[in-house]
Design a protein around this motif. Structure first.
Motif, PDB file in Angstrom:
ATOM      1  N   ALA A 109      41.808  27.037  33.998  1.00 38.49           N
ATOM      2  CA  ALA A 109      42.139  28.455  34.170  1.00 38.49           C
ATOM      3  C   ALA A 109      42.353  29.209  32.864  1.00 38.49           C
ATOM      4  O   ALA A 109      41.698  30.229  32.617  1.00 38.49           O
ATOM      5  CB  ALA A 109      43.354  28.599  35.077  1.00 38.49           C
ATOM      6  N   GLN A 110      43.262  28.735  32.026  1.00 43.31           N
ATOM      7  CA  GLN A 110      43.585  29.517  30.834  1.00 43.31           C
ATOM      8  C   GLN A 110      42.413  29.605  29.863  1.00 43.31           C
ATOM      9  O   GLN A 110      42.148  30.668  29.295  1.00 43.31           O
ATOM     10  CB  GLN A 110      44.821  28.948  30.140  1.00 43.31           C
ATOM     11  CG  GLN A 110      46.103  29.166  30.938  1.00 43.31           C
ATOM     12  CD  GLN A 110      47.349  28.909  30.116  1.00 43.31           C
ATOM     13  OE1 GLN A 110      47.475  29.389  28.984  1.00 43.31           O
ATOM     14  NE2 GLN A 110      48.281  28.151  30.661  1.00 43.31           N
ATOM     15  N   ASP A 111      41.690  28.514  29.685  1.00 44.71           N
ATOM     16  CA  ASP A 111      40.561  28.528  28.751  1.00 44.71           C
ATOM     17  C   ASP A 111      39.488  29.519  29.191  1.00 44.71           C
ATOM     18  O   ASP A 111      38.940  30.275  28.378  1.00 44.71           O
ATOM     19  CB  ASP A 111      39.957  27.132  28.621  1.00 44.71           C
ATOM     20  CG  ASP A 111      40.854  26.172  27.855  1.00 44.71           C
ATOM     21  OD1 ASP A 111      41.764  26.646  27.145  1.00 44.71           O
ATOM     22  OD2 ASP A 111      40.658  24.945  27.977  1.00 44.71           O
ATOM     23  N   ILE A 112      39.175  29.509  30.488  1.00 40.50           N
ATOM     24  CA  ILE A 112      38.134  30.414  30.989  1.00 40.50           C
ATOM     25  C   ILE A 112      38.638  31.856  30.982  1.00 40.50           C
ATOM     26  O   ILE A 112      37.908  32.783  30.588  1.00 40.50           O
ATOM     27  CB  ILE A 112      37.687  29.993  32.399  1.00 40.50           C
ATOM     28  CG1 ILE A 112      36.986  28.631  32.341  1.00 40.50           C
ATOM     29  CG2 ILE A 112      36.756  31.040  33.006  1.00 40.50           C
ATOM     30  CD1 ILE A 112      36.592  28.070  33.702  1.00 40.50           C
ATOM     31  N   ALA A 113      39.884  32.058  31.385  1.00 41.01           N
ATOM     32  CA  ALA A 113      40.447  33.411  31.375  1.00 41.01           C
ATOM     33  C   ALA A 113      40.456  33.987  29.962  1.00 41.01           C
ATOM     34  O   ALA A 113      40.139  35.169  29.762  1.00 41.01           O
ATOM     35  CB  ALA A 113      41.861  33.398  31.957  1.00 41.01           C
ATOM     36  N   ASP A 114      40.801  33.160  28.975  1.00 42.43           N
ATOM     37  CA  ASP A 114      40.785  33.624  27.578  1.00 42.43           C
ATOM     38  C   ASP A 114      39.385  34.083  27.163  1.00 42.43           C
ATOM     39  O   ASP A 114      39.211  35.101  26.484  1.00 42.43           O
ATOM     40  CB  ASP A 114      41.248  32.506  26.646  1.00 42.43           C
ATOM     41  CG  ASP A 114      42.720  32.182  26.779  1.00 42.43           C
ATOM     42  OD1 ASP A 114      43.469  33.004  27.359  1.00 42.43           O
ATOM     43  OD2 ASP A 114      43.136  31.103  26.308  1.00 42.43           O
ATOM     44  N   LYS A 115      38.388  33.315  27.573  1.00 41.31           N
ATOM     45  CA  LYS A 115      37.002  33.648  27.229  1.00 41.31           C
ATOM     46  C   LYS A 115      36.595  34.973  27.868  1.00 41.31           C
ATOM     47  O   LYS A 115      35.968  35.826  27.218  1.00 41.31           O
ATOM     48  CB  LYS A 115      36.071  32.521  27.697  1.00 41.31           C
ATOM     49  CG  LYS A 115      34.602  32.745  27.357  1.00 41.31           C
ATOM     50  CD  LYS A 115      33.718  31.637  27.903  1.00 41.31           C
ATOM     51  CE  LYS A 115      33.537  31.748  29.407  1.00 41.31           C
ATOM     52  NZ  LYS A 115      32.496  30.808  29.929  1.00 41.31           N
ATOM     53  N   TRP A 116      36.970  35.165  29.116  1.00 42.22           N
ATOM     54  CA  TRP A 116      36.614  36.405  29.805  1.00 42.22           C
ATOM     55  C   TRP A 116      37.339  37.604  29.197  1.00 42.22           C
ATOM     56  O   TRP A 116      36.759  38.676  29.045  1.00 42.22           O
ATOM     57  CB  TRP A 116      36.930  36.281  31.294  1.00 42.22           C
ATOM     58  CG  TRP A 116      36.005  35.355  32.024  1.00 42.22           C
ATOM     59  CD1 TRP A 116      34.847  34.789  31.551  1.00 42.22           C
ATOM     60  CD2 TRP A 116      36.142  34.871  33.363  1.00 42.22           C
ATOM     61  NE1 TRP A 116      34.272  33.995  32.516  1.00 42.22           N
ATOM     62  CE2 TRP A 116      35.034  34.021  33.639  1.00 42.22           C
ATOM     63  CE3 TRP A 116      37.094  35.061  34.361  1.00 42.22           C
ATOM     64  CZ2 TRP A 116      34.868  33.382  34.861  1.00 42.22           C
ATOM     65  CZ3 TRP A 116      36.931  34.425  35.590  1.00 42.22           C
ATOM     66  CH2 TRP A 116      35.828  33.593  35.843  1.00 42.22           C
ATOM     67  N   ILE A 117      38.602  37.432  28.836  1.00 44.42           N
ATOM     68  CA  ILE A 117      39.351  38.532  28.217  1.00 44.42           C
ATOM     69  C   ILE A 117      38.678  38.979  26.925  1.00 44.42           C
ATOM     70  O   ILE A 117      38.641  40.165  26.603  1.00 44.42           O
ATOM     71  CB  ILE A 117      40.810  38.097  27.967  1.00 44.42           C
ATOM     72  CG1 ILE A 117      41.578  38.026  29.314  1.00 44.42           C
ATOM     73  CG2 ILE A 117      41.520  39.048  27.008  1.00 44.42           C
ATOM     74  CD1 ILE A 117      42.949  37.398  29.204  1.00 44.42           C
ATOM     75  N   ALA A 118      38.148  38.019  26.193  1.00 42.83           N
ATOM     76  CA  ALA A 118      37.513  38.318  24.899  1.00 42.83           C
ATOM     77  C   ALA A 118      36.079  38.826  25.043  1.00 42.83           C
ATOM     78  O   ALA A 118      35.457  39.197  24.040  1.00 42.83           O
ATOM     79  CB  ALA A 118      37.527  37.068  24.026  1.00 42.83           C
ATOM     80  N   SER A 119      35.554  38.882  26.255  1.00 44.17           N
ATOM     81  CA  SER A 119      34.130  39.178  26.466  1.00 44.17           C
ATOM     82  C   SER A 119      33.750  40.626  26.181  1.00 44.17           C
ATOM     83  O   SER A 119      32.592  40.924  25.880  1.00 44.17           O
ATOM     84  CB  SER A 119      33.731  38.848  27.908  1.00 44.17           C
ATOM     85  OG  SER A 119      34.309  39.796  28.815  1.00 44.17           O
ATOM     86  N   GLY A 120      34.696  41.547  26.337  1.00 45.76           N
ATOM     87  CA  GLY A 120      34.365  42.960  26.197  1.00 45.76           C
ATOM     88  C   GLY A 120      33.732  43.565  27.437  1.00 45.76           C
ATOM     89  O   GLY A 120      33.421  44.754  27.462  1.00 45.76           O
ATOM     90  N   GLU A 121      33.556  42.774  28.499  1.00 45.78           N
ATOM     91  CA  GLU A 121      32.960  43.252  29.752  1.00 45.78           C
ATOM     92  C   GLU A 121      34.068  43.570  30.753  1.00 45.78           C
ATOM     93  O   GLU A 121      34.939  42.743  31.006  1.00 45.78           O
ATOM     94  CB  GLU A 121      32.014  42.203  30.318  1.00 45.78           C
ATOM     95  CG  GLU A 121      30.842  41.880  29.399  1.00 45.78           C
ATOM     96  CD  GLU A 121      29.962  40.778  29.958  1.00 45.78           C
ATOM     97  OE1 GLU A 121      29.769  40.744  31.197  1.00 45.78           O
ATOM     98  OE2 GLU A 121      29.488  39.939  29.170  1.00 45.78           O
ATOM     99  N   GLU A 122      34.015  44.760  31.332  1.00 42.86           N
ATOM    100  CA  GLU A 122      35.129  45.282  32.136  1.00 42.86           C
ATOM    101  C   GLU A 122      35.644  44.320  33.206  1.00 42.86           C
ATOM    102  O   GLU A 122      36.836  44.003  33.249  1.00 42.86           O
ATOM    103  CB  GLU A 122      34.721  46.601  32.797  1.00 42.86           C
ATOM    104  CG  GLU A 122      35.838  47.226  33.623  1.00 42.86           C
ATOM    105  CD  GLU A 122      35.486  48.614  34.128  1.00 42.86           C
ATOM    106  OE1 GLU A 122      36.396  49.303  34.614  1.00 42.86           O
ATOM    107  OE2 GLU A 122      34.295  49.006  34.044  1.00 42.86           O
ATOM    108  N   LEU A 123      34.768  43.859  34.080  1.00 41.57           N
ATOM    109  CA  LEU A 123      35.243  43.030  35.180  1.00 41.57           C
ATOM    110  C   LEU A 123      35.624  41.624  34.740  1.00 41.57           C
ATOM    111  O   LEU A 123      36.541  41.020  35.301  1.00 41.57           O
ATOM    112  CB  LEU A 123      34.199  42.976  36.301  1.00 41.57           C
ATOM    113  CG  LEU A 123      34.015  44.275  37.086  1.00 41.57           C
ATOM    114  CD1 LEU A 123      32.996  44.085  38.206  1.00 41.57           C
ATOM    115  CD2 LEU A 123      35.335  44.778  37.671  1.00 41.57           C
ATOM    116  N   LYS A 124      34.950  41.100  33.724  1.00 39.39           N
ATOM    117  CA  LYS A 124      35.359  39.799  33.193  1.00 39.39           C
ATOM    118  C   LYS A 124      36.741  39.899  32.566  1.00 39.39           C
ATOM    119  O   LYS A 124      37.603  39.031  32.764  1.00 39.39           O
ATOM    120  CB  LYS A 124      34.353  39.289  32.155  1.00 39.39           C
ATOM    121  CG  LYS A 124      33.079  38.708  32.748  1.00 39.39           C
ATOM    122  CD  LYS A 124      32.216  38.076  31.665  1.00 39.39           C
ATOM    123  CE  LYS A 124      30.975  37.426  32.276  1.00 39.39           C
ATOM    124  NZ  LYS A 124      30.128  36.793  31.236  1.00 39.39           N
TER     125      LYS A 124
END
Length: 235
Positions: A109-124
């Motif tokens: 969870a945390q690793d993937i959530a961190d990646k999505w937060i850093a993505s710059g894409e709104e829904l991610k």
């Protein structure tokens, strides 16, 4: 219950009024308009079935995709699986309430959530912040790094007013969740939320929403809700 039976049952449970609500929030066809509570009898029968969940999620039908999250096995899903689900999540009720919720029960969870937060894409980004909300609201405080959460709150303070609209909502709720569900940083969360102040979230074809995490944190602290944890995340 097999795939065809589940789809037939979902269709029979659909209500036009519920469908209109989902459509007004960003859903699009195909969907039936099934209230989440109406799915519980089916979920009790099926319990966990990852292969069926994958079939349902792949339909693109909102109700089937939601139900897929209910019966999925998060511990069996890989990072690629979560990324695939996220890529198909076309509006926030999928990204934040299906994908993020399912991810919150995964050891990744945390690793993937961190990646999505850093993505710059709104829904991610929205899903990543939302995942932390589900995590903080259900897991023990000692499962989190206090320094990391403190840094994340600082990022919210600096970025929220310029963030994409759905990301604003998830960031705001993150501050609230730290303030209520994570005792070590409750005071800092309240102070950070006060510094952030009111956040305007613009919505297509609707009036703006105005979010204020500090007011909500203070209200719930006054009610003695500090330390609140959910027993279950998914339905």
């Amino acid at each position: 219950m097999d795939f065809e039976t589940v789809m037939q049952e979902l269709e029979s449970l659909g209500k036009e009024r519920t469908k209109k609500i989902y459509l007004s929030n960003g859903a699009h066809e195909p969907l039936f308009g099934v209230a989440t509570g109406a799915m519980k009898p089916m979920s009790k029968k099926i319990k966990i079935n990852q292969s069926l969940a994958e079939e349902l999620y792949a339909t693109g039908n909102y109700d089937a995709m939601y139900f897929a999250g209910v019966i999925a096995d998060p511990k069996a899903m890989t990072e690629a699986d979560f990324d695939r689900w996220m890529d198909a999540a076309y509006f926030y009720m999928l990204s934040d309430y299906v994908v993020a919720v399912t991810l919150s029960e995964s050891p990744l969870a945390q690793d993937i959530a961190d990646k999505w937060i850093a993505s710059g894409e709104e829904l991610k980004m929205s899903a990543g912040w939302s995942c932390y909300c589900w995590l903080l609201g259900s897991r023990k405080d000692d499962e989190f790094s206090e320094d990391k959460l403190s840094w994340m709150m600082e990022a919210v303070k600096n970025e929220i007013h310029d963030a994409p609209e759905r990301t604003k909502a998830a960031m705001n709720y993150f501050l609230y969740t730290v303030g209520i569900s994570y005792r070590p940083l409750s005071e800092q969360a309240l102070e950070t939320a006060r510094e952030v102040g009111t956040v305007e979230m613009k919505r297509p074809n609707k009036k703006s929403s105005f979010l204020n995490a500090s007011e909500n944190i203070q209200k719930d602290l006054d009610k003695g809700r500090l330390g609140f944890k959910r027993r279950y995340v998914r339905c």
